[in-house]
Design an enzyme around this catalytic site. Structure first.
Site, PDB file in Angstrom:
ATOM      1  N   SER A   1       0.795  -1.240   0.000  1.00 38.72           N
ATOM      2  CA  SER A   1       0.000   0.000   0.000  1.00 38.72           C
ATOM      3  C   SER A   1       0.821   1.280   0.000  1.00 38.72           C
ATOM      4  O   SER A   1       0.262   2.359  -0.190  1.00 38.72           O
ATOM      5  CB  SER A   1      -0.932   0.013   1.198  1.00 38.72           C
TER       6      SER A   1
ATOM      7  N   LYS B   1       0.411   3.398  -2.979  1.00 34.13           N
ATOM      8  CA  LYS B   1      -0.749   4.287  -3.133  1.00 34.13           C
ATOM      9  C   LYS B   1      -0.347   5.762  -3.063  1.00 34.13           C
ATOM     10  O   LYS B   1      -1.026   6.616  -3.623  1.00 34.13           O
ATOM     11  CB  LYS B   1      -1.791   3.969  -2.045  1.00 34.13           C
TER      12      LYS B   1
ATOM     13  N   TYR C   1      -3.936  -2.224 -10.183  1.00 37.48           N
ATOM     14  CA  TYR C   1      -3.833  -2.084  -8.722  1.00 37.48           C
ATOM     15  C   TYR C   1      -2.945  -3.189  -8.122  1.00 37.48           C
ATOM     16  O   TYR C   1      -2.015  -2.917  -7.357  1.00 37.48           O
ATOM     17  CB  TYR C   1      -5.239  -2.107  -8.099  1.00 37.48           C
TER      18      TYR C   1
ATOM     19  N   TYR D   1      -4.551   3.560   8.049  1.00 35.49           N
ATOM     20  CA  TYR D   1      -5.895   2.999   8.198  1.00 35.49           C
ATOM     21  C   TYR D   1      -6.512   3.449   9.526  1.00 35.49           C
ATOM     22  O   TYR D   1      -6.387   4.614   9.899  1.00 35.49           O
ATOM     23  CB  TYR D   1      -5.863   1.465   8.068  1.00 35.49           C
TER      24      TYR D   1
ATOM     25  N   VAL E   1       1.163  -3.713   3.890  1.00 38.23           N
ATOM     26  CA  VAL E   1       1.126  -5.011   4.575  1.00 38.23           C
ATOM     27  C   VAL E   1       2.396  -5.840   4.407  1.00 38.23           C
ATOM     28  O   VAL E   1       2.553  -6.863   5.062  1.00 38.23           O
ATOM     29  CB  VAL E   1      -0.074  -5.922   4.186  1.00 38.23           C
TER      30      VAL E   1
HETATM   31  N1  GLU Z   1      -2.391  -5.554  -1.779  1.00 40.58           N
HETATM   32  C1  GLU Z   1      -2.980  -5.337  -0.493  1.00 40.58           C
HETATM   33  C2  GLU Z   1      -4.475  -5.414  -0.621  1.00 40.58           C
HETATM   34  O1  GLU Z   1      -5.013  -4.787  -1.496  1.00 40.58           O
HETATM   35  C3  GLU Z   1      -2.543  -4.008   0.041  1.00 40.58           C
HETATM   36  C4  GLU Z   1      -2.995  -3.746   1.441  1.00 40.58           C
HETATM   37  C5  GLU Z   1      -1.986  -3.018   2.277  1.00 40.58           C
HETATM   38  O2  GLU Z   1      -0.795  -2.945   1.983  1.00 40.58           O
HETATM   39  O3  GLU Z   1      -2.400  -2.484   3.312  1.00 40.58           O
HETATM   40  O4  GLU Z   1      -5.109  -6.132   0.104  1.00 40.58           O
END
Ligand code: GLU
Length: 309
Positions: free
Chosen positions: A64, A67, A191, A243, A261
Site C-alpha cells: 500500500s 498508493k 492495482y 488505516y 502489509v
Molecule cells: N495488496 C494489499 C491489498 O489490497 C494491500 C494492502 C496493504 O498494503 O495495506 O489487500
C-alpha cells in the site's frame, strides 16, 4: 543533537532484541514466507545522503505504500477533479472495509484505503491501456528514487490477483455506483501490480524525498510536484496513512507516514528527511509493529515532528 548514524545503530540493536515482532501477512504465500526477523531503516537527508542500518538493502513488497505514488501521478494528470470521486477523510475502518462504501454511495473515504486506491487507479487509467498506466507508475517511482532497477514482483502480483476477492468486491461495488469507469479487471490488474512493486528501504527513502523537500529532489534540485501538492499528499498520509490506526501513529510518531502489509512504512519529516523502515511483522491493524516503534524512537531522538519543535 545525536548523530543520525548512531541513533539508527541503536534502533537496529533495540529492534533485534524485541521478542514480540508482530505477525507476517499470510494472505499470499510470497508474504507469508518472509522471515519475521528482518529489520531495515534508511533516512535520506537534505544534503543528498542516505544513512542506512540493518537490512536496508533487502527488497520487500511495498504494497500500500505504492498508493502514495499512484496518488501523486494521478493528481499530476487530472488535478483536483480527483476529489469528485474520492474523499479526504480518515476512515476509522479497516483497510478493506466495504461497510462505509455502501453508506457513502460508492465514494471511498480517502485515497489510501483499498477502495480509494482502486478508484485512484481507475482515474489513472484515463485513456490509456493497463500496461501503459502501470508503466507510468513504475517510471515515476524509478525517477523519484533515481533507480532504474526497481521492478514488479510478478509472483506477488499473480497471488494478489488469485486471492483478491474482497478487492474485487470493492471494485464491483464502485463500478455499480459509476465511480469506476473502466472494466473492473483492468483496474484491479493495475492495482495488484502496483502493490507488487518491490523496493529496498534505501530506494524507498530516496523515492520519498519529493514529499520531504517541498516537491523537489534536494541534491539535483529537480522539481517533481508543486510545494502545495507535496503538502497535501503529506496531509493525507498523516490523517489516513495507517488505516484505523492513523490517529495513533500521528500521536506516537508525529510525522506523515504510509504503511503497507509487506511491513514497510514511508515517513516524512518535512524539510529534514525522508525515512523508510521495514519489519515484516504486523500489528492488529495491519501496520508494521516494529516499524512504528522504530519511527517513534527515531522521531523522539532527532526531535522530528510536524507538531512543533
Ligand atoms: N495488496 C494489499 C491489498 O489490497 C494491500 C494492502 C496493504 O498494503 O495495506 O489487500
Amino acid at each position: 543533537m545525536p548523530s543520525l548514524k548512531a541513533v539508527l545503530a541503536e534502533i537496529v540493536q533495540e529492534m533485534a532484541a524485541q521478542t514480540d515482532r508482530g505477525t507476517v501477512a499470510s494472505y499470499i504465500p510470497e508474504l507469508a514466507r518472509v522471515p519475521v526477523q528482518h529489520f531495515g531503516i534508511a533516512v535520506a537527508t537534505a544534503d543528498g545522503q542516505v544513512v542506512c542500518a540493518g537490512d536496508a538493502d533487502t527488497s520487500f513488497s511495498i504494497q500500500s505504500i505504492s498508493k502514495v505514488f499512484t496518488l501523486t501521478v494521478v493528481l499530476g494528470q487530472i488535478g483536483d477533479a480527483l476529489w469528485q470521486r474520492v474523499g479526504r477523510e480518515p476512515s476509522g475502518n479497516a483497510f478493506n472495509s466495504i461497510v462505509q462504501l455502501e453508506h457513502e454511495r460508492g465514494i471511498p473515504r480517502n485515497p489510501f484505503i483499498n477502495a480509494g486506491a482502486i478508484a485512484v487507479t481507475d482515474a489513472l487509467l484515463g485513456e490509456s491501456l493497463p500496461r501503459e498506466a502501470l508503466g507510468s507508475i513504475l517510471s515515476f517511482i524509478r525517477f523519484v528514487a533515481g533507480d532504474e532497477r526497481i521492478s514488479i514482483d510478478k509472483d506477488v502480483a499473480r497471488s494478489e490477483q488469485e486471492t483478491g476477492f474482497l478487492n474485487a468486491a470493492l471494485a464491483n461495488f464502485m463500478r455499480a455506483f459509476g465511480v469506476l469507469k473502466h472494466p473492473v479487471e483492468h483496474v484491479l490488474g493495475v492495482y495488484f501490480h502496483h502493490c507488487a512493486i518491490a523496493m529496498t528501504c534505501r530506494q524507498l527513502a530516496m523515492a520519498g524525498r519529493y514529499l520531504a523537500f517541498s516537491g523537489r529532489l534536494p541534491a539535483s534540485d529537480t522539481s517533481v510536484v508543486s510545494t502545495d501538492r507535496a503538502r497535501r499528499v503529506n496531509a493525507l498520509m498523516l490523517t489516513c496513512g495507517h488505516y484505523d490506526q492513523s490517529g495513533d501513529f500521528a500521536f506516537r510518531v508525529g510525522l506523515p507516514g504510509k504503511s503497507g502489509v509487506g511491513g514497510g512504512i514511508l515517513a516524512v519529516a518535512p524539510g529534514t528527511a525522508s525515512i523508510a523502515v521495514w519489519s515484516p511483522g504486523l500489528n492488529q491493524q495491519g501496520n508494521s509493529l516494529l516499524g512504528t516503534l522504530a519511527l517513534e524512537r527515531l522521531a523522539k531522538a532527532m526531535q522530528w515532528s510536524v507538531f512543533g519543535a
